[in-house]
Design a protein around this motif. Sequence first.
Motif, PDB file in Angstrom:
ATOM      1  N   ARG A  53       0.823  -1.214   0.000  1.00  0.00           N
ATOM      2  CA  ARG A  53       0.000   0.000   0.000  1.00  0.00           C
ATOM      3  C   ARG A  53       0.855   1.261   0.000  1.00  0.00           C
ATOM      4  NH1 ARG A  53      -2.179   3.362   4.062  1.00  0.00           N
ATOM      5  NH2 ARG A  53      -4.090   4.435   3.400  1.00  0.00           N
ATOM      6  N   LEU A  54       1.893   1.282   0.830  1.00  0.00           N
ATOM      7  CA  LEU A  54       2.743   2.465   0.924  1.00  0.00           C
ATOM      8  C   LEU A  54       3.502   2.746  -0.370  1.00  0.00           C
ATOM      9  CD1 LEU A  54       4.134   1.851   4.514  1.00  0.00           C
ATOM     10  CD2 LEU A  54       2.666   3.769   3.834  1.00  0.00           C
ATOM     11  N   ALA A  55       3.736   1.712  -1.170  1.00  0.00           N
ATOM     12  CA  ALA A  55       4.440   1.900  -2.442  1.00  0.00           C
ATOM     13  C   ALA A  55       3.674   2.810  -3.385  1.00  0.00           C
ATOM     14  CB  ALA A  55       4.697   0.549  -3.109  1.00  0.00           C
ATOM     15  N   ASN A  56       2.361   2.965  -3.152  1.00  0.00           N
ATOM     16  CA  ASN A  56       1.551   3.844  -3.989  1.00  0.00           C
ATOM     17  C   ASN A  56       1.683   5.310  -3.601  1.00  0.00           C
ATOM     18  OD1 ASN A  56       0.317   1.791  -5.614  1.00  0.00           O
ATOM     19  ND2 ASN A  56      -0.936   1.244  -3.841  1.00  0.00           N
ATOM     20  N   PHE A  57       2.252   5.592  -2.433  1.00  0.00           N
ATOM     21  CA  PHE A  57       2.454   6.975  -2.008  1.00  0.00           C
ATOM     22  C   PHE A  57       3.642   7.550  -2.785  1.00  0.00           C
ATOM     23  CE2 PHE A  57       0.525   6.476   2.537  1.00  0.00           C
ATOM     24  CZ  PHE A  57      -0.665   6.050   1.967  1.00  0.00           C
ATOM     25  N   THR A  58       3.511   8.781  -3.276  1.00  0.00           N
ATOM     26  CA  THR A  58       4.476   9.298  -4.249  1.00  0.00           C
ATOM     27  C   THR A  58       5.613  10.111  -3.631  1.00  0.00           C
ATOM     28  OG1 THR A  58       2.911  11.124  -4.646  1.00  0.00           O
ATOM     29  CG2 THR A  58       2.885   9.281  -6.195  1.00  0.00           C
ATOM     30  N   THR A  59       6.021   9.777  -2.429  1.00  0.00           N
ATOM     31  CA  THR A  59       7.132  10.491  -1.826  1.00  0.00           C
ATOM     32  C   THR A  59       8.388  10.390  -2.694  1.00  0.00           C
ATOM     33  OG1 THR A  59       8.520  10.705   0.142  1.00  0.00           O
ATOM     34  CG2 THR A  59       7.760   8.494  -0.405  1.00  0.00           C
ATOM     35  N   GLY A  60       9.079  11.503  -2.850  1.00  0.00           N
ATOM     36  CA  GLY A  60      10.303  11.538  -3.640  1.00  0.00           C
ATOM     37  C   GLY A  60      10.096  11.620  -5.132  1.00  0.00           C
ATOM     38  N   VAL A  61       8.856  11.550  -5.586  1.00  0.00           N
ATOM     39  CA  VAL A  61       8.583  11.584  -7.030  1.00  0.00           C
ATOM     40  C   VAL A  61       8.536  13.034  -7.501  1.00  0.00           C
ATOM     41  CG1 VAL A  61       6.989  10.909  -8.854  1.00  0.00           C
ATOM     42  CG2 VAL A  61       7.298   9.436  -6.851  1.00  0.00           C
ATOM     43  N   GLN A  62       9.203  13.306  -8.614  1.00  0.00           N
ATOM     44  CA  GLN A  62       9.282  14.658  -9.142  1.00  0.00           C
ATOM     45  C   GLN A  62       8.919  14.677 -10.621  1.00  0.00           C
ATOM     46  OE1 GLN A  62      13.379  15.591  -8.171  1.00  0.00           O
ATOM     47  NE2 GLN A  62      12.814  16.434  -6.172  1.00  0.00           N
ATOM     48  N   VAL A  63       8.278  15.761 -11.035  1.00  0.00           N
ATOM     49  CA  VAL A  63       7.982  16.014 -12.445  1.00  0.00           C
ATOM     50  C   VAL A  63       8.820  17.207 -12.871  1.00  0.00           C
ATOM     51  CG1 VAL A  63       6.230  16.608 -14.152  1.00  0.00           C
ATOM     52  CG2 VAL A  63       5.633  15.133 -12.212  1.00  0.00           C
ATOM     53  N   ARG A  64       9.598  17.035 -13.924  1.00  0.00           N
ATOM     54  CA  ARG A  64      10.507  18.087 -14.374  1.00  0.00           C
ATOM     55  C   ARG A  64      10.205  18.439 -15.830  1.00  0.00           C
ATOM     56  NH1 ARG A  64      15.338  18.258 -11.048  1.00  0.00           N
ATOM     57  NH2 ARG A  64      15.295  16.622  -9.459  1.00  0.00           N
ATOM     58  N   PHE A  65      10.256  19.731 -16.150  1.00  0.00           N
ATOM     59  CA  PHE A  65      10.036  20.196 -17.519  1.00  0.00           C
ATOM     60  C   PHE A  65      10.437  21.659 -17.615  1.00  0.00           C
ATOM     61  CE2 PHE A  65       6.239  20.841 -15.026  1.00  0.00           C
ATOM     62  CZ  PHE A  65       5.709  22.053 -15.428  1.00  0.00           C
ATOM     63  N   ARG A  66      10.419  22.189 -18.845  1.00  0.00           N
ATOM     64  CA  ARG A  66      10.672  23.614 -19.078  1.00  0.00           C
ATOM     65  C   ARG A  66       9.454  24.206 -19.775  1.00  0.00           C
ATOM     66  NH1 ARG A  66      16.100  25.141 -21.831  1.00  0.00           N
ATOM     67  NH2 ARG A  66      16.117  26.739 -20.201  1.00  0.00           N
ATOM     68  N   THR A  67       9.132  25.434 -19.429  1.00  0.00           N
ATOM     69  CA  THR A  67       8.026  26.114 -20.090  1.00  0.00           C
ATOM     70  C   THR A  67       8.210  27.619 -20.001  1.00  0.00           C
ATOM     71  OG1 THR A  67       5.611  26.321 -20.236  1.00  0.00           O
ATOM     72  CG2 THR A  67       6.560  26.142 -18.031  1.00  0.00           C
ATOM     73  N   ASP A  68       7.622  28.318 -20.984  1.00  0.00           N
ATOM     74  CA  ASP A  68       7.607  29.782 -20.942  1.00  0.00           C
ATOM     75  C   ASP A  68       6.243  30.304 -20.521  1.00  0.00           C
ATOM     76  OD1 ASP A  68       6.121  29.204 -23.178  1.00  0.00           O
ATOM     77  OD2 ASP A  68       7.138  30.639 -24.494  1.00  0.00           O
ATOM     78  N   SER A  69       5.402  29.420 -19.995  1.00  0.00           N
ATOM     79  CA  SER A  69       4.048  29.801 -19.627  1.00  0.00           C
ATOM     80  C   SER A  69       4.038  30.819 -18.490  1.00  0.00           C
ATOM     81  CB  SER A  69       3.247  28.569 -19.213  1.00  0.00           C
ATOM     82  OG  SER A  69       1.947  28.937 -18.790  1.00  0.00           O
ATOM     83  N   PRO A  70       3.219  31.877 -18.595  1.00  0.00           N
ATOM     84  CA  PRO A  70       3.073  32.822 -17.478  1.00  0.00           C
ATOM     85  C   PRO A  70       2.272  32.238 -16.315  1.00  0.00           C
ATOM     86  CG  PRO A  70       2.389  33.807 -19.588  1.00  0.00           C
ATOM     87  CD  PRO A  70       2.494  32.328 -19.798  1.00  0.00           C
ATOM     88  N   LYS A  71       1.574  31.100 -16.584  1.00  0.00           N
ATOM     89  CA  LYS A  71       0.738  30.482 -15.562  1.00  0.00           C
ATOM     90  C   LYS A  71       1.062  28.999 -15.465  1.00  0.00           C
ATOM     91  CE  LYS A  71      -3.093  33.595 -16.738  1.00  0.00           C
ATOM     92  NZ  LYS A  71      -4.522  33.673 -17.184  1.00  0.00           N
ATOM     93  N   LEU A  72       0.931  28.478 -14.244  1.00  0.00           N
ATOM     94  CA  LEU A  72       1.145  27.043 -14.052  1.00  0.00           C
ATOM     95  C   LEU A  72       0.124  26.532 -13.035  1.00  0.00           C
ATOM     96  CD1 LEU A  72       2.876  24.536 -14.684  1.00  0.00           C
ATOM     97  CD2 LEU A  72       4.295  25.144 -12.719  1.00  0.00           C
ATOM     98  N   PHE A  73      -0.627  25.518 -13.455  1.00  0.00           N
ATOM     99  CA  PHE A  73      -1.653  24.905 -12.617  1.00  0.00           C
ATOM    100  C   PHE A  73      -1.405  23.403 -12.526  1.00  0.00           C
ATOM    101  CE2 PHE A  73      -3.555  28.869 -13.628  1.00  0.00           C
ATOM    102  CZ  PHE A  73      -4.643  29.086 -12.793  1.00  0.00           C
ATOM    103  N   VAL A  74      -1.963  22.780 -11.517  1.00  0.00           N
ATOM    104  CA  VAL A  74      -1.988  21.323 -11.432  1.00  0.00           C
ATOM    105  C   VAL A  74      -3.410  20.865 -11.167  1.00  0.00           C
ATOM    106  CG1 VAL A  74       0.400  20.930 -10.725  1.00  0.00           C
ATOM    107  CG2 VAL A  74      -1.340  21.409  -8.980  1.00  0.00           C
ATOM    108  N   ARG A  75      -3.746  19.719 -11.719  1.00  0.00           N
ATOM    109  CA  ARG A  75      -5.019  19.047 -11.446  1.00  0.00           C
ATOM    110  C   ARG A  75      -4.659  17.651 -10.954  1.00  0.00           C
ATOM    111  NH1 ARG A  75      -8.552  18.905 -16.488  1.00  0.00           N
ATOM    112  NH2 ARG A  75      -8.906  21.120 -15.961  1.00  0.00           N
ATOM    113  N   VAL A  76      -5.077  17.317  -9.737  1.00  0.00           N
ATOM    114  CA  VAL A  76      -4.624  16.094  -9.071  1.00  0.00           C
ATOM    115  C   VAL A  76      -5.809  15.240  -8.656  1.00  0.00           C
ATOM    116  CG1 VAL A  76      -3.208  15.165  -7.192  1.00  0.00           C
ATOM    117  CG2 VAL A  76      -2.650  17.408  -8.181  1.00  0.00           C
TER     118      VAL A  76
END
Length: 372
Positions: free
Chosen positions: A67-90
């Motif tokens: 069960r704990l393996a599903n928890f996303t501790t240490g997981v990172q999303v990396r990218f580059r963007t020129d966007s003036p805005k940044l949102f997340v939907r989780v």
Amino acid sequence: MDAREQEKTKSLDANMRVPVNSDSDLEWHSPLRAPFRITGLPWLEQDGVYRRLPVRPNHPLRPEVDRLANFTTGVQVRFRTDSPKLFVRVGLADKAVMYQMPATGQCGVDCYIGELGDQRYVNTARFDMAATEYESVLYDAFPRQMRDITLNLPLYQGVKELWIGVTAGSELKEFPDFPSTRKVLVYGTSITHGACASRPGMAYPNILSRSLPIEFVSFGFSGNAQGEPELAHLLAQVDDPALLILDYEANVPSMQRLRDSLPEFIGIYRERHPGVPILVVSQIRMAREAFDEGARNGREERKQIQRATVERLIEAGDANLHFFDGSDLLGADYQDCTADGIHPSDLGYSRIAKSLEPVLRELLAFEFLIQS
């Protein structure tokens, strides 16, 4: 405090309210596709889900670890963007439930901007603690210019869905590569897992990832890192390791289990990775030790078991095995560095990372990955 009182408190300070997104000028992207890069999930390409161990492991897992393996501790999303805005939907597997840890650490996403070695915190997602789905702004009025983005995912909850929202027409590019494909693996307890950091970026593996240009993979399993041979076999399956850190002392059920499990774990890992450095880190001090001699003596005994095991294996020929005394990781005022007498606060995690960083730099220097 009931829901009505909570709403009254929020109404006193606009900065405590959960903003409602009315921005329709957004394009939504899945980070599972290029040019996004996800780190901390060795089996992502195989299984396609946000899970730190394989969906169908070839070694059996205890239900708690599974069960704990599903928890996303240490997981990172990396990218580059020129966007003036940044949102997340989780979309989360469940809502925030821990009494001693902020919901932002359990279920939130936080954002850093900058290149490796110069990443600066910007913001953390805001959301309804009772919700399992949320949409949140991370920034919304920046000049249009290219930025390196790192998002840290929730520490104590599973992520079922994740979408990145940017201003329509914005560029998206790959985050610059690490100097190497190698990884630092960290196996340990709730302290490795990130309890009780206020937000994901303050777990110590994530702090270290901002200082050292190499991928970190957190195998923190809160309350359930018992040094099982099954975990040693699974960690050994991760390709290109640069370093393995073992920080699981506090979860072993007995002194004898520690004596037995540590050499067994190391031996299993060595079968596949005979030359990879392994760093054994002993437990930090608990606040009660200032008044509880038995707790203090127990930690000292466990520390000596680990030190003696490492020394014995070195004498037997394992030149890449190392021991680090974790007693002073929090400093002399260690009592003030935890949230509940056990788990570090952000101050505690910052001190752990600062103390471990020079040790890791030295152990990784032979790989020519990290400039001192």
